[in-house]
Design a protein around this motif. Structure first.
Motif, PDB file in Angstrom:
ATOM      1  N   ASP A 164      -2.456  -6.939  10.358  1.00 42.28           N
ATOM      2  CA  ASP A 164      -1.316  -7.543   9.690  1.00 42.28           C
ATOM      3  C   ASP A 164      -1.650  -8.529   8.932  1.00 42.28           C
ATOM      4  O   ASP A 164      -0.879  -9.199   8.464  1.00 42.28           O
ATOM      5  CB  ASP A 164      -0.739  -8.134  11.180  1.00 42.28           C
ATOM      6  N   TYR A 165      -2.917  -9.116   8.898  1.00 41.90           N
ATOM      7  CA  TYR A 165      -3.360 -10.142   8.056  1.00 41.90           C
ATOM      8  C   TYR A 165      -4.079  -9.718   6.843  1.00 41.90           C
ATOM      9  O   TYR A 165      -4.629 -10.518   5.979  1.00 41.90           O
ATOM     10  CB  TYR A 165      -4.188 -11.029   8.822  1.00 41.90           C
ATOM     11  N   ILE A 166      -4.161  -8.129   6.649  1.00 46.82           N
ATOM     12  CA  ILE A 166      -5.031  -7.782   5.439  1.00 46.82           C
ATOM     13  C   ILE A 166      -4.346  -6.652   4.625  1.00 46.82           C
ATOM     14  O   ILE A 166      -3.454  -6.215   5.014  1.00 46.82           O
ATOM     15  CB  ILE A 166      -6.089  -6.748   6.131  1.00 46.82           C
ATOM     16  N   ASP A 167      -3.976  -7.329   3.132  1.00 47.66           N
ATOM     17  CA  ASP A 167      -3.140  -6.518   2.388  1.00 47.66           C
ATOM     18  C   ASP A 167      -4.178  -5.287   1.704  1.00 47.66           C
ATOM     19  O   ASP A 167      -3.377  -4.295   1.589  1.00 47.66           O
ATOM     20  CB  ASP A 167      -2.662  -7.220   1.502  1.00 47.66           C
ATOM     21  N   TYR A 168      -5.112  -5.790   1.273  1.00 44.12           N
ATOM     22  CA  TYR A 168      -6.062  -4.907   0.475  1.00 44.12           C
ATOM     23  C   TYR A 168      -7.487  -4.841   0.785  1.00 44.12           C
ATOM     24  O   TYR A 168      -7.964  -5.462   1.659  1.00 44.12           O
ATOM     25  CB  TYR A 168      -6.171  -5.470  -0.801  1.00 44.12           C
ATOM     26  N   TYR A 176      -7.611   2.802   6.239  1.00 46.10           N
ATOM     27  CA  TYR A 176      -6.956   1.739   5.812  1.00 46.10           C
ATOM     28  C   TYR A 176      -5.419   2.057   5.496  1.00 46.10           C
ATOM     29  O   TYR A 176      -4.864   1.212   5.920  1.00 46.10           O
ATOM     30  CB  TYR A 176      -7.815   1.185   4.195  1.00 46.10           C
ATOM     31  N   ARG A 177      -5.154   3.523   4.926  1.00 44.94           N
ATOM     32  CA  ARG A 177      -3.624   3.429   4.640  1.00 44.94           C
ATOM     33  C   ARG A 177      -2.988   3.594   5.891  1.00 44.94           C
ATOM     34  O   ARG A 177      -1.893   3.084   6.046  1.00 44.94           O
ATOM     35  CB  ARG A 177      -3.923   4.962   3.766  1.00 44.94           C
ATOM     36  N   VAL A 222      -2.907  -0.740   4.739  1.00 44.33           N
ATOM     37  CA  VAL A 222      -3.831  -1.489   3.930  1.00 44.33           C
ATOM     38  C   VAL A 222      -4.299  -0.732   2.809  1.00 44.33           C
ATOM     39  O   VAL A 222      -4.427   0.276   3.057  1.00 44.33           O
ATOM     40  CB  VAL A 222      -5.279  -1.878   4.735  1.00 44.33           C
ATOM     41  N   THR A 223      -4.000  -1.243   1.473  1.00 42.23           N
ATOM     42  CA  THR A 223      -4.168  -0.770   0.437  1.00 42.23           C
ATOM     43  C   THR A 223      -5.697  -0.488  -0.039  1.00 42.23           C
ATOM     44  O   THR A 223      -6.215  -1.646  -0.329  1.00 42.23           O
ATOM     45  CB  THR A 223      -3.428  -1.270  -1.040  1.00 42.23           C
ATOM     46  N   LYS A 239      -5.795  -3.073  -9.642  1.00 40.48           N
ATOM     47  CA  LYS A 239      -5.992  -4.367  -9.489  1.00 40.48           C
ATOM     48  C   LYS A 239      -6.845  -4.967 -10.888  1.00 40.48           C
ATOM     49  O   LYS A 239      -7.469  -3.957 -11.411  1.00 40.48           O
ATOM     50  CB  LYS A 239      -6.940  -4.944  -8.484  1.00 40.48           C
ATOM     51  N   GLU A 255       0.280  -8.135 -10.105  1.00 38.78           N
ATOM     52  CA  GLU A 255       0.649  -9.056  -9.090  1.00 38.78           C
ATOM     53  C   GLU A 255      -0.367 -10.229  -9.164  1.00 38.78           C
ATOM     54  O   GLU A 255      -0.034 -11.388  -9.449  1.00 38.78           O
ATOM     55  CB  GLU A 255       0.852  -8.864  -7.690  1.00 38.78           C
TER      56      GLU A 255
END
Length: 176
Positions: A11-15, A38-39, A43-44, A105, A135
């Motif tokens: 819940d705290y990791i985006d990538y 990850y997916r 998580v990306t 990225k 982004e």
């Protein structure tokens, strides 16, 4: 280990950056399984920028696309740690991978900078890649450190920029 970490913290990791050399040297099934894990947790995953830079220098962007597809990573960091792209080359590289459905990225800066980064140059890059849907811009800690050493007002000056909230400073893992 990845699954346990994500079960507790997803819940705290985006990538999740898959270190560039791991994508080349580890068994493909292992890398694919990591990316899939990850997916599965939302998580990306993306391949580190050195992989892009190596492919760029070898004129092997087609091979890089095939590798990313084979590993099912789905994302790529385009960086300029050891290569220098013109604004047009940078824009074309980003567009090329985005058109193939690869999440991009972007990382600004050098692993071993020769001079402090210029805020106007960084701002121009942040704005340019932002127009392409990037982004956030990752900034090398070494560039940030050199800027802070060169300018007493570096942090307030950086924070005053309209684009500051779009920066991520990449911590140097060797200094932890």
């Amino acid at each position: 280990g990845i699954r346990n970490l994500l079960a507790a913290c997803a819940d705290y990791i985006d990538y999740a950056k898959i270190y560039a050399l791991n994508a080349l040297l580890m068994p493909r099934d292992t890398v694919k399984a990591a990316a899939r894990t990850y997916r599965d947790f939302g998580v990306t995953p993306f391949a580190g920028g050195i992989l892009f830079e190596y492919a760029w220098q070898k004129n092997e962007l087609d091979g890089l696309e095939k590798l990313l597809a084979d590993l099912e990573i789905g994302g790529l960091e385009i960086s300029e740690n050891y290569v220098a792209l013109t604004p047009d080359e940078r824009a074309r590289a980003i567009e090329r991978f985005q058109k193939r459905g690869i999440y991009v990225k972007y990382e600004f800066g050098r692993k071993n900078p020769a001079a402090p980064l210029a805020l106007d140059e960084l701002g121009a890059v942040v704005e340019a890649v932002g127009r392409q849907g990037i982004e956030h811009v990752i900034v090398e800690q070494s560039d940030f450190d050199m800027l802070v050493a060169a300018r007493a007002d570096a942090i307030p000056a950086l924070m005053a920029q309209a684009w500051f909230d779009r920066l991520l400073i990449e911590a140097d893992p060797y200094r932890f």
